[in-house]
Design a protein around this motif. Structure first.
Motif, PDB file in Angstrom:
ATOM      1  N   ILE A   1      -8.631  -9.739   4.543  1.00  0.00           N
ATOM      2  CA  ILE A   1      -7.441  -8.904   4.357  1.00  0.00           C
ATOM      3  C   ILE A   1      -6.714  -8.735   5.682  1.00  0.00           C
ATOM      4  CG2 ILE A   1      -6.583  -6.629   3.687  1.00  0.00           C
ATOM      5  CD1 ILE A   1      -8.892  -6.379   1.768  1.00  0.00           C
ATOM      6  N   ASP A   2      -5.473  -9.124   5.674  1.00  0.00           N
ATOM      7  CA  ASP A   2      -4.601  -8.879   6.822  1.00  0.00           C
ATOM      8  C   ASP A   2      -3.680  -7.705   6.491  1.00  0.00           C
ATOM      9  OD1 ASP A   2      -5.699 -11.001   8.155  1.00  0.00           O
ATOM     10  OD2 ASP A   2      -4.117 -12.423   7.567  1.00  0.00           O
ATOM     11  N   ARG A   3      -3.702  -6.718   7.348  1.00  0.00           N
ATOM     12  CA  ARG A   3      -2.858  -5.536   7.138  1.00  0.00           C
ATOM     13  C   ARG A   3      -1.650  -5.610   8.073  1.00  0.00           C
ATOM     14  NH1 ARG A   3      -8.047  -3.428   5.974  1.00  0.00           N
ATOM     15  NH2 ARG A   3      -8.022  -2.322   3.962  1.00  0.00           N
ATOM     16  N   SER A   4      -0.502  -5.391   7.498  1.00  0.00           N
ATOM     17  CA  SER A   4       0.739  -5.500   8.269  1.00  0.00           C
ATOM     18  C   SER A   4       1.651  -4.308   8.004  1.00  0.00           C
ATOM     19  CB  SER A   4       1.487  -6.794   7.917  1.00  0.00           C
ATOM     20  OG  SER A   4       0.673  -7.923   8.125  1.00  0.00           O
ATOM     21  N   ARG A   5       2.391  -3.957   9.032  1.00  0.00           N
ATOM     22  CA  ARG A   5       3.469  -2.980   8.876  1.00  0.00           C
ATOM     23  C   ARG A   5       4.775  -3.757   8.975  1.00  0.00           C
ATOM     24  NH1 ARG A   5       4.534   2.069  12.908  1.00  0.00           N
ATOM     25  NH2 ARG A   5       5.036   0.327  14.290  1.00  0.00           N
TER      26      ARG A   5
ATOM     27  N   ASP B   1      -0.922  -5.111   2.512  1.00  0.00           N
ATOM     28  CA  ASP B   1      -2.195  -5.814   2.660  1.00  0.00           C
ATOM     29  C   ASP B   1      -2.044  -7.192   2.036  1.00  0.00           C
ATOM     30  OD1 ASP B   1      -3.305  -3.644   3.857  1.00  0.00           O
ATOM     31  OD2 ASP B   1      -4.711  -3.160   2.231  1.00  0.00           O
TER      32      ASP B   1
ATOM     33  N   ILE C   1       0.830  -1.197   0.000  1.00  0.00           N
ATOM     34  CA  ILE C   1       0.000   0.000   0.000  1.00  0.00           C
ATOM     35  C   ILE C   1       0.870   1.255   0.000  1.00  0.00           C
ATOM     36  CG2 ILE C   1      -1.795   1.269   1.226  1.00  0.00           C
ATOM     37  CD1 ILE C   1      -2.635  -1.417  -0.039  1.00  0.00           C
TER      38      ILE C   1
ATOM     39  N   PHE D   1       3.885  -0.855   4.232  1.00  0.00           N
ATOM     40  CA  PHE D   1       2.525  -1.170   4.677  1.00  0.00           C
ATOM     41  C   PHE D   1       1.940  -2.120   3.639  1.00  0.00           C
ATOM     42  CE2 PHE D   1       3.667   2.842   6.534  1.00  0.00           C
ATOM     43  CZ  PHE D   1       3.219   2.731   7.841  1.00  0.00           C
TER      44      PHE D   1
END
Length: 211
Positions: free
Chosen positions: A187-191, A174, A155, A172
């Motif tokens: 959807i898993d969002r990760s930093r 997804d 992202i 970032f």
């Protein structure tokens, strides 16, 4: 009477002779004085010119020092600009490689695991590559058992720090995930903080953290 006249004129002749003798001498003395005065004037003029001539070499030396200093300053500034430009270019290259690697790391298909894992290992280096290689067999089996798939999308990303051969990239990501227990995509969002190192001309992931 004739003798008396002759005697009377003799002193006049002697005076004329004396005048003739002393006249040129006095003139020579005057000429000498004038020459001396002229020499004095010429000497003063030469002295003035000598002073001006002395300033020439000094001015040349000062200008040479100033030019040398200017050249040194320009060289240092040029080197700094080049170094800064090289680091910026390295950061951009590392960021692009990190984005591609994040996609490879989060995009998996249980039907093509060998290719997916090979791509992940190819983009890694150091301890992270060793760790991933050691756990790959167990991870593959887990994905097969759950019929899992994943598709990653970056992202946004930013360069946290960079040098010519090492960079930290914040991403970032997804990840759209499906598996047999949850067939509907989620959807898993990760930093992700990824440390990239330049190895043999390639930017490779040396460390991957989830801060």
């Amino acid at each position: 009477m004739s003798a008396a006249v002759d005697l009377g004129k003799k002193p006049d002749a002697d005076a004329s002779a004396e005048r003739a003798t002393t006249g040129p001498a006095d003139s020579g003395a005057a000429d000498s004085g004038a020459a001396a005065d002229a020499g004095s004037v010429v000497g003063d003029g030469d002295g003035g010119r000598a002073g001006t001539g002395f300033g020439g070499p000094v001015l040349t030396a000062v200008l040479a020092v100033l030019v040398a200093g200017l050249v040194a300053v320009v060289a240092v500034l040029g080197w700094q600009v080049k170094q800064h430009s090289d680091i910026e270019a390295a950061g951009r290259a590392a960021k692009e490689a990190a984005e591609n690697y994040a996609i490879a790391l989060t995009s998996i298909d249980s039907q093509n695991l060998d290719e997916d894992f090979a791509a992940v290992l190819d983009g890694a280096t150091g301890e992270f590559k060793d760790m991933y290689g050691q756990s790959s067999a167990q991870l593959k089996q887990l994905l097969i058992d759950n019929n899992a798939t994943g598709e990653g999308t970056v992202i946004d990303s930013a360069i946290k720090s960079a040098s010519e051969d090492r960079a930290e990239i914040l991403l970032f990501v997804d990840q759209t995930v499906t598996n047999s227990a949850a067939p509907e995509p989620r959807i898993d969002r990760s930093r992700v903080l990824m440390t990239m190192e330049k190895v043999d001309g390639r930017w490779l992931a040396a460390q991957v953290d989830l801060p």
